[in-house]
Motif scaffolding. Structure first.
Motif, PDB file in Angstrom:
ATOM      1  N   THR A 198       0.996  -1.600   0.181  1.00  0.00           N
ATOM      2  CA  THR A 198      -0.036   0.069   0.061  1.00  0.00           C
ATOM      3  C   THR A 198       0.601   1.383   0.023  1.00  0.00           C
ATOM      4  O   THR A 198       1.904   1.324   0.641  1.00  0.00           O
ATOM      5  CB  THR A 198      -0.654  -0.137   0.902  1.00  0.00           C
ATOM      6  OG1 THR A 198       0.146   0.218   1.956  1.00  0.00           O
ATOM      7  CG2 THR A 198      -1.917  -1.230   1.315  1.00  0.00           C
ATOM      8  N   TRP A 204       0.595  -2.691  -9.076  1.00  0.00           N
ATOM      9  CA  TRP A 204      -0.394  -3.377  -8.279  1.00  0.00           C
ATOM     10  C   TRP A 204      -0.229  -3.199  -7.315  1.00  0.00           C
ATOM     11  O   TRP A 204      -1.673  -2.625  -7.084  1.00  0.00           O
ATOM     12  CB  TRP A 204       0.072  -4.662  -8.456  1.00  0.00           C
ATOM     13  CG  TRP A 204       0.374  -5.552  -8.958  1.00  0.00           C
ATOM     14  CD1 TRP A 204       1.292  -6.243 -10.441  1.00  0.00           C
ATOM     15  CD2 TRP A 204      -0.790  -6.593  -9.749  1.00  0.00           C
ATOM     16  NE1 TRP A 204       1.072  -7.698 -10.588  1.00  0.00           N
ATOM     17  CE2 TRP A 204      -0.057  -7.337 -11.042  1.00  0.00           C
ATOM     18  CE3 TRP A 204      -1.836  -6.240 -10.235  1.00  0.00           C
ATOM     19  CZ2 TRP A 204      -0.710  -8.082 -11.875  1.00  0.00           C
ATOM     20  CZ3 TRP A 204      -2.642  -7.442 -10.375  1.00  0.00           C
ATOM     21  CH2 TRP A 204      -2.131  -8.635 -11.220  1.00  0.00           C
ATOM     22  N   ALA A 205      -0.416  -2.160  -6.917  1.00  0.00           N
ATOM     23  CA  ALA A 205      -0.608  -1.175  -5.475  1.00  0.00           C
ATOM     24  C   ALA A 205      -1.163   0.277  -6.096  1.00  0.00           C
ATOM     25  O   ALA A 205      -2.140   0.186  -5.441  1.00  0.00           O
ATOM     26  CB  ALA A 205       0.926  -1.159  -5.010  1.00  0.00           C
ATOM     27  N   TRP A 251      -2.686   0.384  -8.812  1.00  0.00           N
ATOM     28  CA  TRP A 251      -4.462  -0.354  -9.081  1.00  0.00           C
ATOM     29  C   TRP A 251      -5.107   0.051  -7.820  1.00  0.00           C
ATOM     30  O   TRP A 251      -6.274  -0.017  -8.083  1.00  0.00           O
ATOM     31  CB  TRP A 251      -3.549  -1.518  -9.472  1.00  0.00           C
ATOM     32  CG  TRP A 251      -4.211  -1.089 -11.551  1.00  0.00           C
ATOM     33  CD1 TRP A 251      -3.609  -0.402 -11.620  1.00  0.00           C
ATOM     34  CD2 TRP A 251      -3.618  -2.131 -12.016  1.00  0.00           C
ATOM     35  NE1 TRP A 251      -3.262  -0.882 -13.604  1.00  0.00           N
ATOM     36  CE2 TRP A 251      -2.928  -1.979 -13.124  1.00  0.00           C
ATOM     37  CE3 TRP A 251      -3.503  -3.819 -12.034  1.00  0.00           C
ATOM     38  CZ2 TRP A 251      -3.629  -2.746 -14.949  1.00  0.00           C
ATOM     39  CZ3 TRP A 251      -3.887  -4.785 -13.339  1.00  0.00           C
ATOM     40  CH2 TRP A 251      -3.501  -4.380 -14.249  1.00  0.00           C
ATOM     41  N   ASP A 252      -4.814  -0.791  -7.306  1.00  0.00           N
ATOM     42  CA  ASP A 252      -5.316  -1.118  -5.722  1.00  0.00           C
ATOM     43  C   ASP A 252      -6.277   0.735  -4.916  1.00  0.00           C
ATOM     44  O   ASP A 252      -7.124   0.504  -4.518  1.00  0.00           O
ATOM     45  CB  ASP A 252      -4.629  -1.950  -4.922  1.00  0.00           C
ATOM     46  CG  ASP A 252      -4.230  -3.510  -4.901  1.00  0.00           C
ATOM     47  OD1 ASP A 252      -5.108  -3.621  -6.023  1.00  0.00           O
ATOM     48  OD2 ASP A 252      -3.442  -4.288  -4.225  1.00  0.00           O
ATOM     49  N   THR A 253      -5.401   1.111  -5.597  1.00  0.00           N
ATOM     50  CA  THR A 253      -5.664   2.640  -4.559  1.00  0.00           C
ATOM     51  C   THR A 253      -6.838   3.390  -5.270  1.00  0.00           C
ATOM     52  O   THR A 253      -7.459   3.834  -4.639  1.00  0.00           O
ATOM     53  CB  THR A 253      -3.561   3.010  -4.371  1.00  0.00           C
ATOM     54  OG1 THR A 253      -3.493   2.609  -3.649  1.00  0.00           O
ATOM     55  CG2 THR A 253      -4.143   4.816  -3.943  1.00  0.00           C
ATOM     56  N   ARG A 290      -8.786   1.633  -7.801  1.00  0.00           N
ATOM     57  CA  ARG A 290      -9.469   0.688  -7.718  1.00  0.00           C
ATOM     58  C   ARG A 290     -10.674   1.166  -6.213  1.00  0.00           C
ATOM     59  O   ARG A 290     -12.009   1.669  -6.255  1.00  0.00           O
ATOM     60  CB  ARG A 290      -9.483  -0.412  -8.088  1.00  0.00           C
ATOM     61  CG  ARG A 290      -9.180  -1.564  -9.158  1.00  0.00           C
ATOM     62  CD  ARG A 290      -9.431  -2.254  -8.718  1.00  0.00           C
ATOM     63  NE  ARG A 290      -8.300  -3.007  -8.226  1.00  0.00           N
ATOM     64  CZ  ARG A 290      -8.666  -3.933  -6.790  1.00  0.00           C
ATOM     65  NH1 ARG A 290      -9.929  -4.177  -7.336  1.00  0.00           N
ATOM     66  NH2 ARG A 290      -7.711  -4.581  -6.273  1.00  0.00           N
ATOM     67  N   ALA A 291      -9.927   1.445  -5.252  1.00  0.00           N
ATOM     68  CA  ALA A 291     -10.741   1.824  -3.740  1.00  0.00           C
ATOM     69  C   ALA A 291     -11.307   2.847  -3.646  1.00  0.00           C
ATOM     70  O   ALA A 291     -11.953   3.323  -2.725  1.00  0.00           O
ATOM     71  CB  ALA A 291      -9.613   1.687  -2.965  1.00  0.00           C
ATOM     72  N   GLY A 325     -11.441  -5.072  -9.308  1.00  0.00           N
ATOM     73  CA  GLY A 325     -10.664  -6.301  -9.938  1.00  0.00           C
ATOM     74  C   GLY A 325     -10.249  -5.812 -11.389  1.00  0.00           C
ATOM     75  O   GLY A 325     -11.478  -5.143 -12.096  1.00  0.00           O
ATOM     76  N   THR A 365       2.114  -4.402 -15.363  1.00  0.00           N
ATOM     77  CA  THR A 365       1.528  -5.302 -14.170  1.00  0.00           C
ATOM     78  C   THR A 365       1.781  -6.656 -15.503  1.00  0.00           C
ATOM     79  O   THR A 365       1.581  -8.066 -15.419  1.00  0.00           O
ATOM     80  CB  THR A 365       0.449  -5.329 -13.995  1.00  0.00           C
ATOM     81  OG1 THR A 365      -0.756  -5.464 -15.273  1.00  0.00           O
ATOM     82  CG2 THR A 365       0.373  -4.003 -12.695  1.00  0.00           C
TER      83      THR A 365
END
Length: 286
Positions: free
Chosen positions: A2, A147-148, A150-152, A154-155, A184, A210
């Motif tokens: 993160t 990847w991180a 993307w997670d940030t 998307r949230a 995702g 990615t």
């Protein structure tokens, strides 16, 4: 992995009602990109977004779209605004840039429904965006950082929102992008000008971060590009009818063995004739 939030930064620029209101401001998350951009560089992606997600935008009263990391010139943000306004007149677009000088240079181009703020992956906007476009932003990061990111991102999407993240060539003749929902990744789209490649695997150089290091034997994306080239070779007799027709026949042939949408809005002749081909993420995922 993160991204930790840093201490408040009084220099963060959050004009108008598009910025987050109330609470402490934080330093933008991310690093400054080279800023390379140009007129019509992202036309292929914009056209695809309007066609595939125009209905999603129109389902909202005032859908918010974020153009993340627009670069040294706001030209591609202005183009995105105009193209999405044609598909959804109520859309609001915010250009987000981490470089304060780039934000300052873009401010004269503000108009109703279009604004610019300083920020990064934290997306300093007033409400969850329905769509985020991030092109040529993650190229400079490592794979784990991508990847991180993307997670940030998307949230921070609206519950039905989408992130379109990709890479294109300097003049936009080759591009690859991934569409992600809050759940995702969903799809990967390959797009090219018909005079901009010799064989489909030439687009591998524009794979998102990615995937770009996964284009090696044993990985799904490598197998897909191998079969893409084989289908292209098998359809060589169609080149007498033009490269566009050959691409269409290649897509139809490849769809026999790969999860390629063959009907609108993601697939079929209407999209293939534009030099696009979309495949399900699961088919090429690492």
């Amino acid at each position: 992995m993160t991204f930790p939030h840093a201490a408040p930064d009084p220099a963060v620029h959050t004009p108008g009602r598009t910025a987050r209101e109330g609470g402490p401001q934080v330093r933008p998350i991310g690093t400054i990109t080279r800023g390379t951009t140009g007129h019509n560089r992202l036309r292929r992606a914009d056209r695809w977004v309007a066609a595939v997600y125009g209905r999603l935008l129109r389902a909202h009263d005032a859908p918010l779209v974020v153009d993340l990391g627009y670069g040294a010139s706001p030209v591609t943000t202005l183009e995105l605004f105009d193209r999405l306004r044609a598909a959804c007149p109520a859309v609001e677009v915010v250009g987000v840039e981490i470089d304060p000088e780039r934000v300052a240079a873009a401010l004269p181009y503000r108009r109703e429904g279009l604004s610019f703020v300083r920020g990064g992956f934290e997306l300093p906007v007033g409400r969850p965006p329905v769509l985020v476009r991030a092109f040529n932003v993650l190229r400079q990061y490592g794979e784990a950082e991508a990847w991180a990111a993307w997670d940030t991102l998307r949230a921070r999407l609206a519950p039905d929102g989408v992130l379109v993240e990709g890479t294109c060539s300097e003049i936009g003749h080759r591009a690859v992008w991934v569409a992600l929902g809050p759940e995702g990744p969903r799809t990967v789209t390959f797009a090219a000008r018909f005079t901009g490649f010799d064989r489909p695997s030439d687009l591998a150089e524009r794979l998102p971060k990615t995937l770009i290091h996964r284009n090696v034997p044993g990985e799904r994306v490598h197998a897909f590009l191998r079969d893409f080239d084989r289908a292209w070779a098998a359809c060589a007799p169609y080149r007498s009818f033009g490269t566009r027709h050959r691409w269409i026949e290649t897509a139809a042939l490849l769809a026999r063995d790969w999860p390629i949408p063959t009907t609108p809005p993601l697939g079929g002749r209407a999209r293939w004739r534009l030099g696009e081909l979309t495949v399900a993420w699961e088919a090429v995922a690492p």
